[in-house]
Design an enzyme around this catalytic site. Sequence first.
Site, PDB file in Angstrom:
ATOM      1  CB  CYS A 255     -29.841 -14.186  -3.254  1.00  0.00           C
ATOM      2  SG  CYS A 255     -31.531 -14.026  -3.384  1.00  0.00           S
TER       3      CYS A 255
ATOM      4  CB  CYS B 139     -31.984 -15.172   0.624  1.00  0.00           C
ATOM      5  SG  CYS B 139     -31.947 -13.517   0.347  1.00  0.00           S
TER       6      CYS B 139
ATOM      7  CG  HIS C  72     -33.492   5.222 -15.192  1.00  0.00           C
ATOM      8  ND1 HIS C  72     -34.048   6.629 -15.511  1.00  0.00           N
ATOM      9  CD2 HIS C  72     -32.257   5.212 -15.535  1.00  0.00           C
ATOM     10  CE1 HIS C  72     -32.951   7.119 -15.975  1.00  0.00           C
ATOM     11  NE2 HIS C  72     -31.959   6.380 -16.070  1.00  0.00           N
TER      12      HIS C  72
ATOM     13  N   GLY D  62     -40.424  13.836 -24.075  1.00  0.00           N
ATOM     14  CA  GLY D  62     -40.847  13.958 -22.825  1.00  0.00           C
ATOM     15  C   GLY D  62     -39.785  13.682 -21.552  1.00  0.00           C
TER      16      GLY D  62
ATOM     17  CG  ASN E 197     -39.878  18.565 -23.349  1.00  0.00           C
ATOM     18  OD1 ASN E 197     -40.530  19.372 -22.711  1.00  0.00           O
ATOM     19  ND2 ASN E 197     -38.981  17.668 -22.735  1.00  0.00           N
ATOM     20  N   PRO E 198     -42.798  20.147 -24.569  1.00  0.00           N
ATOM     21  CG  PRO E 198     -44.613  20.127 -22.950  1.00  0.00           C
ATOM     22  CD  PRO E 198     -43.513  19.390 -23.650  1.00  0.00           C
TER      23      PRO E 198
HETATM   24  C1  BJW Z   1     -43.547  16.801 -21.257  1.00  0.00           C
HETATM   25  C2  BJW Z   1     -45.379  16.802 -20.901  1.00  0.00           C
HETATM   26  C3  BJW Z   1     -45.963  16.379 -21.632  1.00  0.00           C
HETATM   27  C4  BJW Z   1     -43.976  17.415 -19.291  1.00  0.00           C
HETATM   28  N1  BJW Z   1     -45.527  15.856 -22.943  1.00  0.00           N
HETATM   29  N2  BJW Z   1     -43.342  16.281 -22.564  1.00  0.00           N
HETATM   30  C5  BJW Z   1     -22.609  13.140 -16.178  1.00  0.00           C
HETATM   31  C6  BJW Z   1     -22.763  14.556 -15.740  1.00  0.00           C
HETATM   32  C7  BJW Z   1     -23.445  14.729 -14.613  1.00  0.00           C
HETATM   33  C8  BJW Z   1     -23.753  14.042 -13.719  1.00  0.00           C
HETATM   34  C9  BJW Z   1     -23.629  12.571 -14.086  1.00  0.00           C
HETATM   35  C10 BJW Z   1     -23.172  12.123 -15.171  1.00  0.00           C
HETATM   36  N3  BJW Z   1     -23.429  10.731 -15.195  1.00  0.00           N
HETATM   37  C11 BJW Z   1     -23.645  10.413 -14.203  1.00  0.00           C
HETATM   38  C12 BJW Z   1     -24.256  11.205 -13.549  1.00  0.00           C
HETATM   39  C13 BJW Z   1     -24.878  11.378 -12.179  1.00  0.00           C
HETATM   40  C14 BJW Z   1     -26.423  10.856 -12.109  1.00  0.00           C
HETATM   41  C15 BJW Z   1     -26.773  12.002 -12.808  1.00  0.00           C
HETATM   42  O1  BJW Z   1     -27.106  11.949 -14.178  1.00  0.00           O
HETATM   43  N4  BJW Z   1     -27.281  13.230 -12.419  1.00  0.00           N
HETATM   44  C16 BJW Z   1     -27.849  14.380 -12.881  1.00  0.00           C
HETATM   45  C17 BJW Z   1     -29.158  14.445 -12.555  1.00  0.00           C
HETATM   46  C18 BJW Z   1     -26.992  15.616 -12.392  1.00  0.00           C
HETATM   47  N5  BJW Z   1     -26.683   9.668 -12.917  1.00  0.00           N
HETATM   48  C19 BJW Z   1     -26.631   8.544 -12.159  1.00  0.00           C
HETATM   49  O2  BJW Z   1     -26.501   8.536 -11.090  1.00  0.00           O
HETATM   50  C20 BJW Z   1     -27.055   7.438 -13.000  1.00  0.00           C
HETATM   51  N6  BJW Z   1     -26.025   6.307 -12.831  1.00  0.00           N
HETATM   52  C21 BJW Z   1     -24.814   6.161 -13.189  1.00  0.00           C
HETATM   53  O3  BJW Z   1     -24.685   7.205 -13.826  1.00  0.00           O
HETATM   54  O4  BJW Z   1     -24.002   5.158 -12.735  1.00  0.00           O
HETATM   55  C22 BJW Z   1     -22.652   5.278 -13.317  1.00  0.00           C
HETATM   56  C23 BJW Z   1     -21.782   5.040 -12.065  1.00  0.00           C
HETATM   57  C24 BJW Z   1     -22.368   4.346 -10.968  1.00  0.00           C
HETATM   58  C25 BJW Z   1     -21.504   4.167 -10.057  1.00  0.00           C
HETATM   59  C26 BJW Z   1     -20.222   4.652  -9.823  1.00  0.00           C
HETATM   60  C27 BJW Z   1     -19.787   5.425 -11.284  1.00  0.00           C
HETATM   61  C28 BJW Z   1     -20.673   5.675 -12.073  1.00  0.00           C
HETATM   62  C29 BJW Z   1     -28.403   6.814 -12.590  1.00  0.00           C
HETATM   63  C30 BJW Z   1     -29.451   7.669 -12.739  1.00  0.00           C
HETATM   64  C31 BJW Z   1     -30.811   7.144 -12.272  1.00  0.00           C
HETATM   65  C32 BJW Z   1     -31.956   7.989 -12.416  1.00  0.00           C
HETATM   66  N7  BJW Z   1     -32.968   7.432 -11.456  1.00  0.00           N
HETATM   67  C33 BJW Z   1     -34.216   8.282 -11.595  1.00  0.00           C
HETATM   68  C34 BJW Z   1     -35.304   7.587 -10.194  1.00  0.00           C
HETATM   69  C35 BJW Z   1     -35.231   6.408 -10.149  1.00  0.00           C
HETATM   70  C36 BJW Z   1     -36.449   5.655 -10.919  1.00  0.00           C
HETATM   71  C37 BJW Z   1     -37.806   5.987 -10.393  1.00  0.00           C
HETATM   72  O5  BJW Z   1     -38.119   5.955  -9.089  1.00  0.00           O
HETATM   73  O6  BJW Z   1     -38.675   6.522 -11.082  1.00  0.00           O
HETATM   74  O7  BJW Z   1     -34.865   8.027 -12.658  1.00  0.00           O
HETATM   75  S1  BJW Z   1     -34.145   9.974 -11.248  1.00  0.00           S
HETATM   76  C38 BJW Z   1     -35.420  10.131 -12.330  1.00  0.00           C
HETATM   77  O8  BJW Z   1     -34.834  11.168 -13.478  1.00  0.00           O
HETATM   78  C39 BJW Z   1     -35.867   9.097 -13.160  1.00  0.00           C
HETATM   79  C40 BJW Z   1     -36.234   9.396 -14.585  1.00  0.00           C
HETATM   80  O9  BJW Z   1     -36.057   8.172 -15.169  1.00  0.00           O
HETATM   81  C41 BJW Z   1     -34.997  10.406 -14.837  1.00  0.00           C
HETATM   82  C42 BJW Z   1     -35.237  11.022 -16.037  1.00  0.00           C
HETATM   83  O10 BJW Z   1     -36.157  11.972 -15.842  1.00  0.00           O
HETATM   84  P1  BJW Z   1     -36.848  12.508 -16.935  1.00  0.00           P
HETATM   85  O11 BJW Z   1     -37.745  11.439 -17.587  1.00  0.00           O
HETATM   86  O12 BJW Z   1     -36.145  13.333 -18.083  1.00  0.00           O
HETATM   87  O13 BJW Z   1     -38.154  13.501 -16.157  1.00  0.00           O
HETATM   88  P2  BJW Z   1     -37.771  15.142 -15.776  1.00  0.00           P
HETATM   89  O14 BJW Z   1     -39.106  15.259 -14.993  1.00  0.00           O
HETATM   90  O15 BJW Z   1     -36.508  15.468 -15.706  1.00  0.00           O
HETATM   91  O16 BJW Z   1     -38.269  15.885 -17.564  1.00  0.00           O
HETATM   92  C43 BJW Z   1     -39.797  15.700 -17.735  1.00  0.00           C
HETATM   93  C44 BJW Z   1     -39.813  16.534 -18.962  1.00  0.00           C
HETATM   94  O17 BJW Z   1     -40.968  16.156 -19.723  1.00  0.00           O
HETATM   95  C45 BJW Z   1     -39.841  17.936 -19.039  1.00  0.00           C
HETATM   96  O18 BJW Z   1     -38.700  18.429 -19.860  1.00  0.00           O
HETATM   97  C46 BJW Z   1     -40.922  18.562 -19.438  1.00  0.00           C
HETATM   98  O19 BJW Z   1     -40.961  19.629 -19.968  1.00  0.00           O
HETATM   99  C47 BJW Z   1     -41.613  17.283 -20.180  1.00  0.00           C
HETATM  100  N8  BJW Z   1     -43.079  17.336 -20.141  1.00  0.00           N
HETATM  101  N9  BJW Z   1     -45.171  17.337 -19.598  1.00  0.00           N
HETATM  102  C48 BJW Z   1     -44.079  15.956 -23.181  1.00  0.00           C
HETATM  103  N10 BJW Z   1     -47.402  16.199 -21.502  1.00  0.00           N
HETATM  104 ZN    ZN Z   2     -32.767 -13.041  -1.678  1.00  0.00          ZN
END
Ligand code: BJW
Ligand code: ZN
Length: 250
Positions: free
Chosen positions: A138, A160, A127, A197, A223-224
Amino acid sequence: MPAECTPSNSECIAQAARWLAEADHLLILTGAGLSAESGIPTFRDAQTGFWARFSPQDLATPEAFADNPERVWNWYHWRRTLIARGGVNAGHRAIAELARRSPTTLVTQNVDGLHAAAGSNPVHELHGNIWRERCPGCGCVDLRPIAESTDEEPPCCTACGHMARPDVVWFGETLPGPALEAAQQALERADCVLVVGTSNRVYPAAAIVDAAVRSSARVIELNPAATPVSSQVDCRITAAAGTALPALLR
Ligand code: BJW
Ligand code: ZN
């Protein structure tokens, strides 16, 4: 049929530690939970996650950036201050050590750069990286790390003049091909997959874990809380990463 890891976390940790030590090729996939113990909020945890306080549509989509770039940049500036303040934790360090012990591919959804700061190299960032900016005009990527500041002016491209954006992947955007390919290749050769996580809800990153549980690799989830794949993994450690990962090394 997964060998349910029911008895206790310490038995699960012992089992997982054996599998990690035996692995010919290890794939590690990390998410926001790994950095939670650095004081950086996750996204989807109730109450504490970013999405409990902010709308993803207003901050993490190309439409949000087009509509209000100042708001989006301010949010990313603020997040950089949290990351700089929090720094690496014991979990990031333990992952770097695991990769020194066995052939490993490290794939992360995190944009915080903390794996690299803990000494992991290479890190395949699905990501993007919050410390880089990219020019939508650009296409150039500014490799100078963005200063840790709360400067409210969105930066402009030095080549740019177009307004730059954070080099991260927002909803609806495609993931960087090389990182996705590295993950897919690692999946083909991995005999052990450690998932740390992540809620396993964001695709296509979550599809890597879906494929891992269908493969013959041993899948360990740390993962907790339960995720959509928890009932299918081979070993589930319900603990915080900052405690359990160092324990896996011992
Ligand atoms: C602990 C803990 C501790 C707590 N120890 N653990 C198929 C099905 C459904 C939907 C889609 C699909 N395919 C695509 C989609 C759409 C979408 C999507 O997935 N949506 C769903 C949410 C419904 N996906 C996209 O849009 C992606 N792009 C794409 O598919 O392009 C293809 C395409 C393009 C154009 C046309 C056609 C197709 C892009 C996804 C980009 C995600 N971006 C983000 C934010 C940007 C980056 C940033 O600013 O940081 O990325 S969203 C956010 O979620 C961030 C994260 O990287 C990402 C994942 O989250 P993560 O890491 O799992 O965190 P949490 O909070 O969800 O979970 C934390 C976990 O930690 C929990 O389980 C806790 O229990 C645990 N935890 N403390 C261990 N101490
Ligand atoms: Zn530029």
